[in-house]
Design a protein around this motif. Structure first.
Motif, PDB file in Angstrom:
ATOM      1  N   THR A 304       0.836  -1.206   0.000  1.00 50.62           N
ATOM      2  CA  THR A 304       0.000   0.000   0.000  1.00 50.62           C
ATOM      3  C   THR A 304       0.865   1.249   0.000  1.00 50.62           C
ATOM      4  O   THR A 304       0.582   2.231  -0.712  1.00 50.62           O
ATOM      5  CB  THR A 304      -0.930  -0.006   1.224  1.00 50.62           C
ATOM      6  OG1 THR A 304      -1.779  -1.155   1.171  1.00 50.62           O
ATOM      7  CG2 THR A 304      -1.788   1.252   1.260  1.00 50.62           C
ATOM      8  N   GLN A 307       2.371   1.667  -3.451  1.00 49.54           N
ATOM      9  CA  GLN A 307       1.370   2.142  -4.411  1.00 49.54           C
ATOM     10  C   GLN A 307       1.070   3.624  -4.224  1.00 49.54           C
ATOM     11  O   GLN A 307       0.834   4.342  -5.203  1.00 49.54           O
ATOM     12  CB  GLN A 307       0.094   1.327  -4.261  1.00 49.54           C
ATOM     13  CG  GLN A 307      -0.990   1.673  -5.278  1.00 49.54           C
ATOM     14  CD  GLN A 307      -2.195   0.762  -5.169  1.00 49.54           C
ATOM     15  OE1 GLN A 307      -2.120  -0.299  -4.562  1.00 49.54           O
ATOM     16  NE2 GLN A 307      -3.307   1.170  -5.744  1.00 49.54           N
ATOM     17  N   PHE A 313       4.016   3.303  -9.571  1.00 50.15           N
ATOM     18  CA  PHE A 313       2.895   2.431  -9.211  1.00 50.15           C
ATOM     19  C   PHE A 313       1.699   3.208  -8.672  1.00 50.15           C
ATOM     20  O   PHE A 313       0.726   2.594  -8.247  1.00 50.15           O
ATOM     21  CB  PHE A 313       3.336   1.422  -8.138  1.00 50.15           C
ATOM     22  CG  PHE A 313       4.608   0.712  -8.458  1.00 50.15           C
ATOM     23  CD1 PHE A 313       4.723  -0.040  -9.610  1.00 50.15           C
ATOM     24  CD2 PHE A 313       5.696   0.803  -7.606  1.00 50.15           C
ATOM     25  CE1 PHE A 313       5.899  -0.702  -9.904  1.00 50.15           C
ATOM     26  CE2 PHE A 313       6.874   0.141  -7.892  1.00 50.15           C
ATOM     27  CZ  PHE A 313       6.984  -0.607  -9.049  1.00 50.15           C
ATOM     28  N   ARG A 314       1.782   4.523  -8.657  1.00 47.95           N
ATOM     29  CA  ARG A 314       0.789   5.333  -7.950  1.00 47.95           C
ATOM     30  C   ARG A 314      -0.623   5.088  -8.465  1.00 47.95           C
ATOM     31  O   ARG A 314      -0.900   5.198  -9.666  1.00 47.95           O
ATOM     32  CB  ARG A 314       1.156   6.810  -8.060  1.00 47.95           C
ATOM     33  CG  ARG A 314       0.302   7.738  -7.194  1.00 47.95           C
ATOM     34  CD  ARG A 314       1.013   9.063  -7.015  1.00 47.95           C
ATOM     35  NE  ARG A 314       2.239   8.915  -6.224  1.00 47.95           N
ATOM     36  CZ  ARG A 314       3.236   9.788  -6.263  1.00 47.95           C
ATOM     37  NH1 ARG A 314       3.167  10.844  -7.050  1.00 47.95           N
ATOM     38  NH2 ARG A 314       4.304   9.599  -5.515  1.00 47.95           N
ATOM     39  N   LYS A 315      -1.477   4.693  -7.522  1.00 47.64           N
ATOM     40  CA  LYS A 315      -2.902   4.501  -7.788  1.00 47.64           C
ATOM     41  C   LYS A 315      -3.147   3.532  -8.942  1.00 47.64           C
ATOM     42  O   LYS A 315      -4.084   3.695  -9.723  1.00 47.64           O
ATOM     43  CB  LYS A 315      -3.584   5.845  -8.081  1.00 47.64           C
ATOM     44  CG  LYS A 315      -3.337   6.936  -7.060  1.00 47.64           C
ATOM     45  CD  LYS A 315      -3.802   6.545  -5.675  1.00 47.64           C
ATOM     46  CE  LYS A 315      -3.574   7.664  -4.666  1.00 47.64           C
ATOM     47  NZ  LYS A 315      -3.995   7.275  -3.299  1.00 47.64           N
ATOM     48  N   ASN A 316      -2.303   2.506  -9.050  1.00 48.64           N
ATOM     49  CA  ASN A 316      -2.441   1.554 -10.156  1.00 48.64           C
ATOM     50  C   ASN A 316      -2.343   0.133  -9.604  1.00 48.64           C
ATOM     51  O   ASN A 316      -1.261  -0.444  -9.533  1.00 48.64           O
ATOM     52  CB  ASN A 316      -1.353   1.794 -11.211  1.00 48.64           C
ATOM     53  CG  ASN A 316      -1.664   1.070 -12.513  1.00 48.64           C
ATOM     54  OD1 ASN A 316      -2.398   0.089 -12.526  1.00 48.64           O
ATOM     55  ND2 ASN A 316      -1.097   1.554 -13.606  1.00 48.64           N
ATOM     56  N   PRO A 317      -3.463  -0.452  -9.221  1.00 47.74           N
ATOM     57  CA  PRO A 317      -3.433  -1.806  -8.653  1.00 47.74           C
ATOM     58  C   PRO A 317      -2.862  -2.840  -9.612  1.00 47.74           C
ATOM     59  O   PRO A 317      -2.254  -3.826  -9.179  1.00 47.74           O
ATOM     60  CB  PRO A 317      -4.911  -2.087  -8.346  1.00 47.74           C
ATOM     61  CG  PRO A 317      -5.562  -0.747  -8.269  1.00 47.74           C
ATOM     62  CD  PRO A 317      -4.814   0.126  -9.226  1.00 47.74           C
ATOM     63  N   ILE A 320       0.883  -3.003  -9.261  1.00 49.06           N
ATOM     64  CA  ILE A 320       1.258  -3.676  -8.027  1.00 49.06           C
ATOM     65  C   ILE A 320       1.111  -5.189  -8.190  1.00 49.06           C
ATOM     66  O   ILE A 320       1.952  -5.974  -7.721  1.00 49.06           O
ATOM     67  CB  ILE A 320       0.411  -3.177  -6.849  1.00 49.06           C
ATOM     68  CG1 ILE A 320       0.774  -1.716  -6.522  1.00 49.06           C
ATOM     69  CG2 ILE A 320       0.603  -4.053  -5.625  1.00 49.06           C
ATOM     70  CD1 ILE A 320       2.181  -1.545  -6.018  1.00 49.06           C
TER      71      ILE A 320
END
Length: 392
Positions: A304, A307, A313-317, A320
């Protein structure tokens, strides 16, 4: 003639006396090192008990922040105890001095406990050493690391990715040394990570077909997993300087994974090459904040953070998810609890020195449904297991 005989007898007597004193110092140093080692075991046991009681696993019991619990084992212990520590009062300094005079210890010793899960496992390039999958549990206490089982290896393991991950890790360490030491960089400007990985993989993996480099300098591969970091001395083209650079950051212990609460910058950069220098610095500033307990409680807490804080990786499930799959293919699992330790106890009496190195694994404490107490002929389970020890 009498003068010669007296002189000879005097010389022999002095030599024998010196030899006796040296032997006595060696014995004193050995037992002083053993005392330091036993103190380290006591600290690990205290850490294990306090974590089980105040680590947040029991409802209704106050929780001690992990950063304070970890101080029980990760703070170096030195004897004689220094009296120049800031904050000590005059009476406390006098009490320390009086204790040391009455203790009767001749010499000095130090005890250091290191996290093994913060290091990169050399055997991670082997499919049979795939970390075990986490099992559902209501307790945050880690399960013991099982013996590698070749027949139970997940299909996602990719040996090429695992070798590339180790190569990237070693290169990160080497590159940092190059940037900080121009003389070292000039001396090893022709060093190739590819040659090292070729021989390292051939040494440990009996299924790997190494290419012929044409070099006659390296030793015939063992074709079996690493059992000691000292085996790196056998790998061409590593010399003493490179060994001293790489060895402190590597392990061969059967760790359950890499502990993100003790991980260092080279390992983090090797695992997540997408992180910038500022993001790596921000990670350690957040995790090691002395004013708040920002240690990661679960693997998901760590992802978390990645992310939310890492731009790649920001706000990109989905990204991840790809990272987790990539780590699995490289034989890497993220853990947040420490159960594998290396104890280094060193003692000195005059010119005599002794060093004890031991690798310790903490077994989970048995609370519920525990078996009956052992018989008189059986040794009780203390929750500590010494997997390897050497005395130098």
């Amino acid at each position: 003639v009498l003068s010669v005989l007296v002189t000879e007898f005097t010389y022999v007597t002095q030599v024998n006396q010196r030899m006796v004193y040296d032997s006595l110092d060696q014995i004193k140093a050995l037992y002083l090192a053993k005392s330091a080692f036993k103190l380290s075991l006591l600290r690990l046991k205290a850490f294990q008990n306090l974590k089980a009681t105040f680590g947040g696993n029991t409802q209704g019991v106050p929780t001690i922040p992990r950063q304070y619990l970890d101080k029980i084992w990760n703070f170096p212990f030195i004897y004689p105890i220094p009296t120049s520590i800031p904050g000590l009062t005059t009476s406390e300094k006098d009490a320390i001095t009086a204790f040391q005079k009455e203790s009767g210890f001749d010499g000095s010793f130090s005890s250091v406990i290191d996290s093994e899960s913060s290091k990169y496992n050399l055997n991670s390039i082997l499919a049979s050493f795939t970390p075990p999958a986490p099992t559902p549990s209501t307790s945050s206490s880690p399960s013991p690391s099982p013996t590698p089982n070749p027949s139970n290896t997940p299909a996602v393991f990719n040996p090429e990715n695992a070798r590339k991950s180790l190569a990237d890790y070693l290169w990160q360490i080497l590159d940092q040394k190059f940037q900080s030491d121009p003389d070292f960089a000039n001396e090893y400007r022709d060093f190739k990570i590819e040659d090292l990985m070729e021989n390292l993989t051939a040494w440990a993996d009996r299924t790997y077909e190494a290419r012929d480099t044409g070099s006659k300098k390296h030793i015939k591969p063992k074709r079996a997993p690493f059992y000691s970091i000292s085996e790196l001395h056998m790998i061409y083209p590593l010399d003493d300087a490179l060994y001293n650079l790489f060895a402190p950051t590597l392990t061969v212990s059967t760790t359950p994974g890499i502990n993100v609460n003790t991980i260092q910058a080279p390992a983090l950069k090797a695992l997540f090459s997408q992180m910038t220098k500022e993001e790596i610095d921000g990670f350690f500033k957040y995790r090691d904040d002395t004013n708040a307990d920002n240690s990661f409680k679960t693997e998901q807490d760590f992802f978390t953070y990645i992310q939310d804080k890492v731009s790649a990786f920001r706000k990109n499930p989905d990204e991840i998810k790809k990272v987790k799959e990539d780590l699995a293919s490289r034989n890497i699992r993220i853990v947040t609890d420490e159960i594998n330790f290396k104890v280094t106890a060193q003692a000195q009496v005059n010119q005599a020195t002794k060093l004890i190195e031991a690798w310790i694994t903490l077994n989970p404490l048995k609370t519920q449904n525990a078996p009956p107490p052992p018989q008189a002929s059986q040794k009780p389970d203390l929750g500590l297991k010494i997997t390897f020890m050497r005395i130098i």
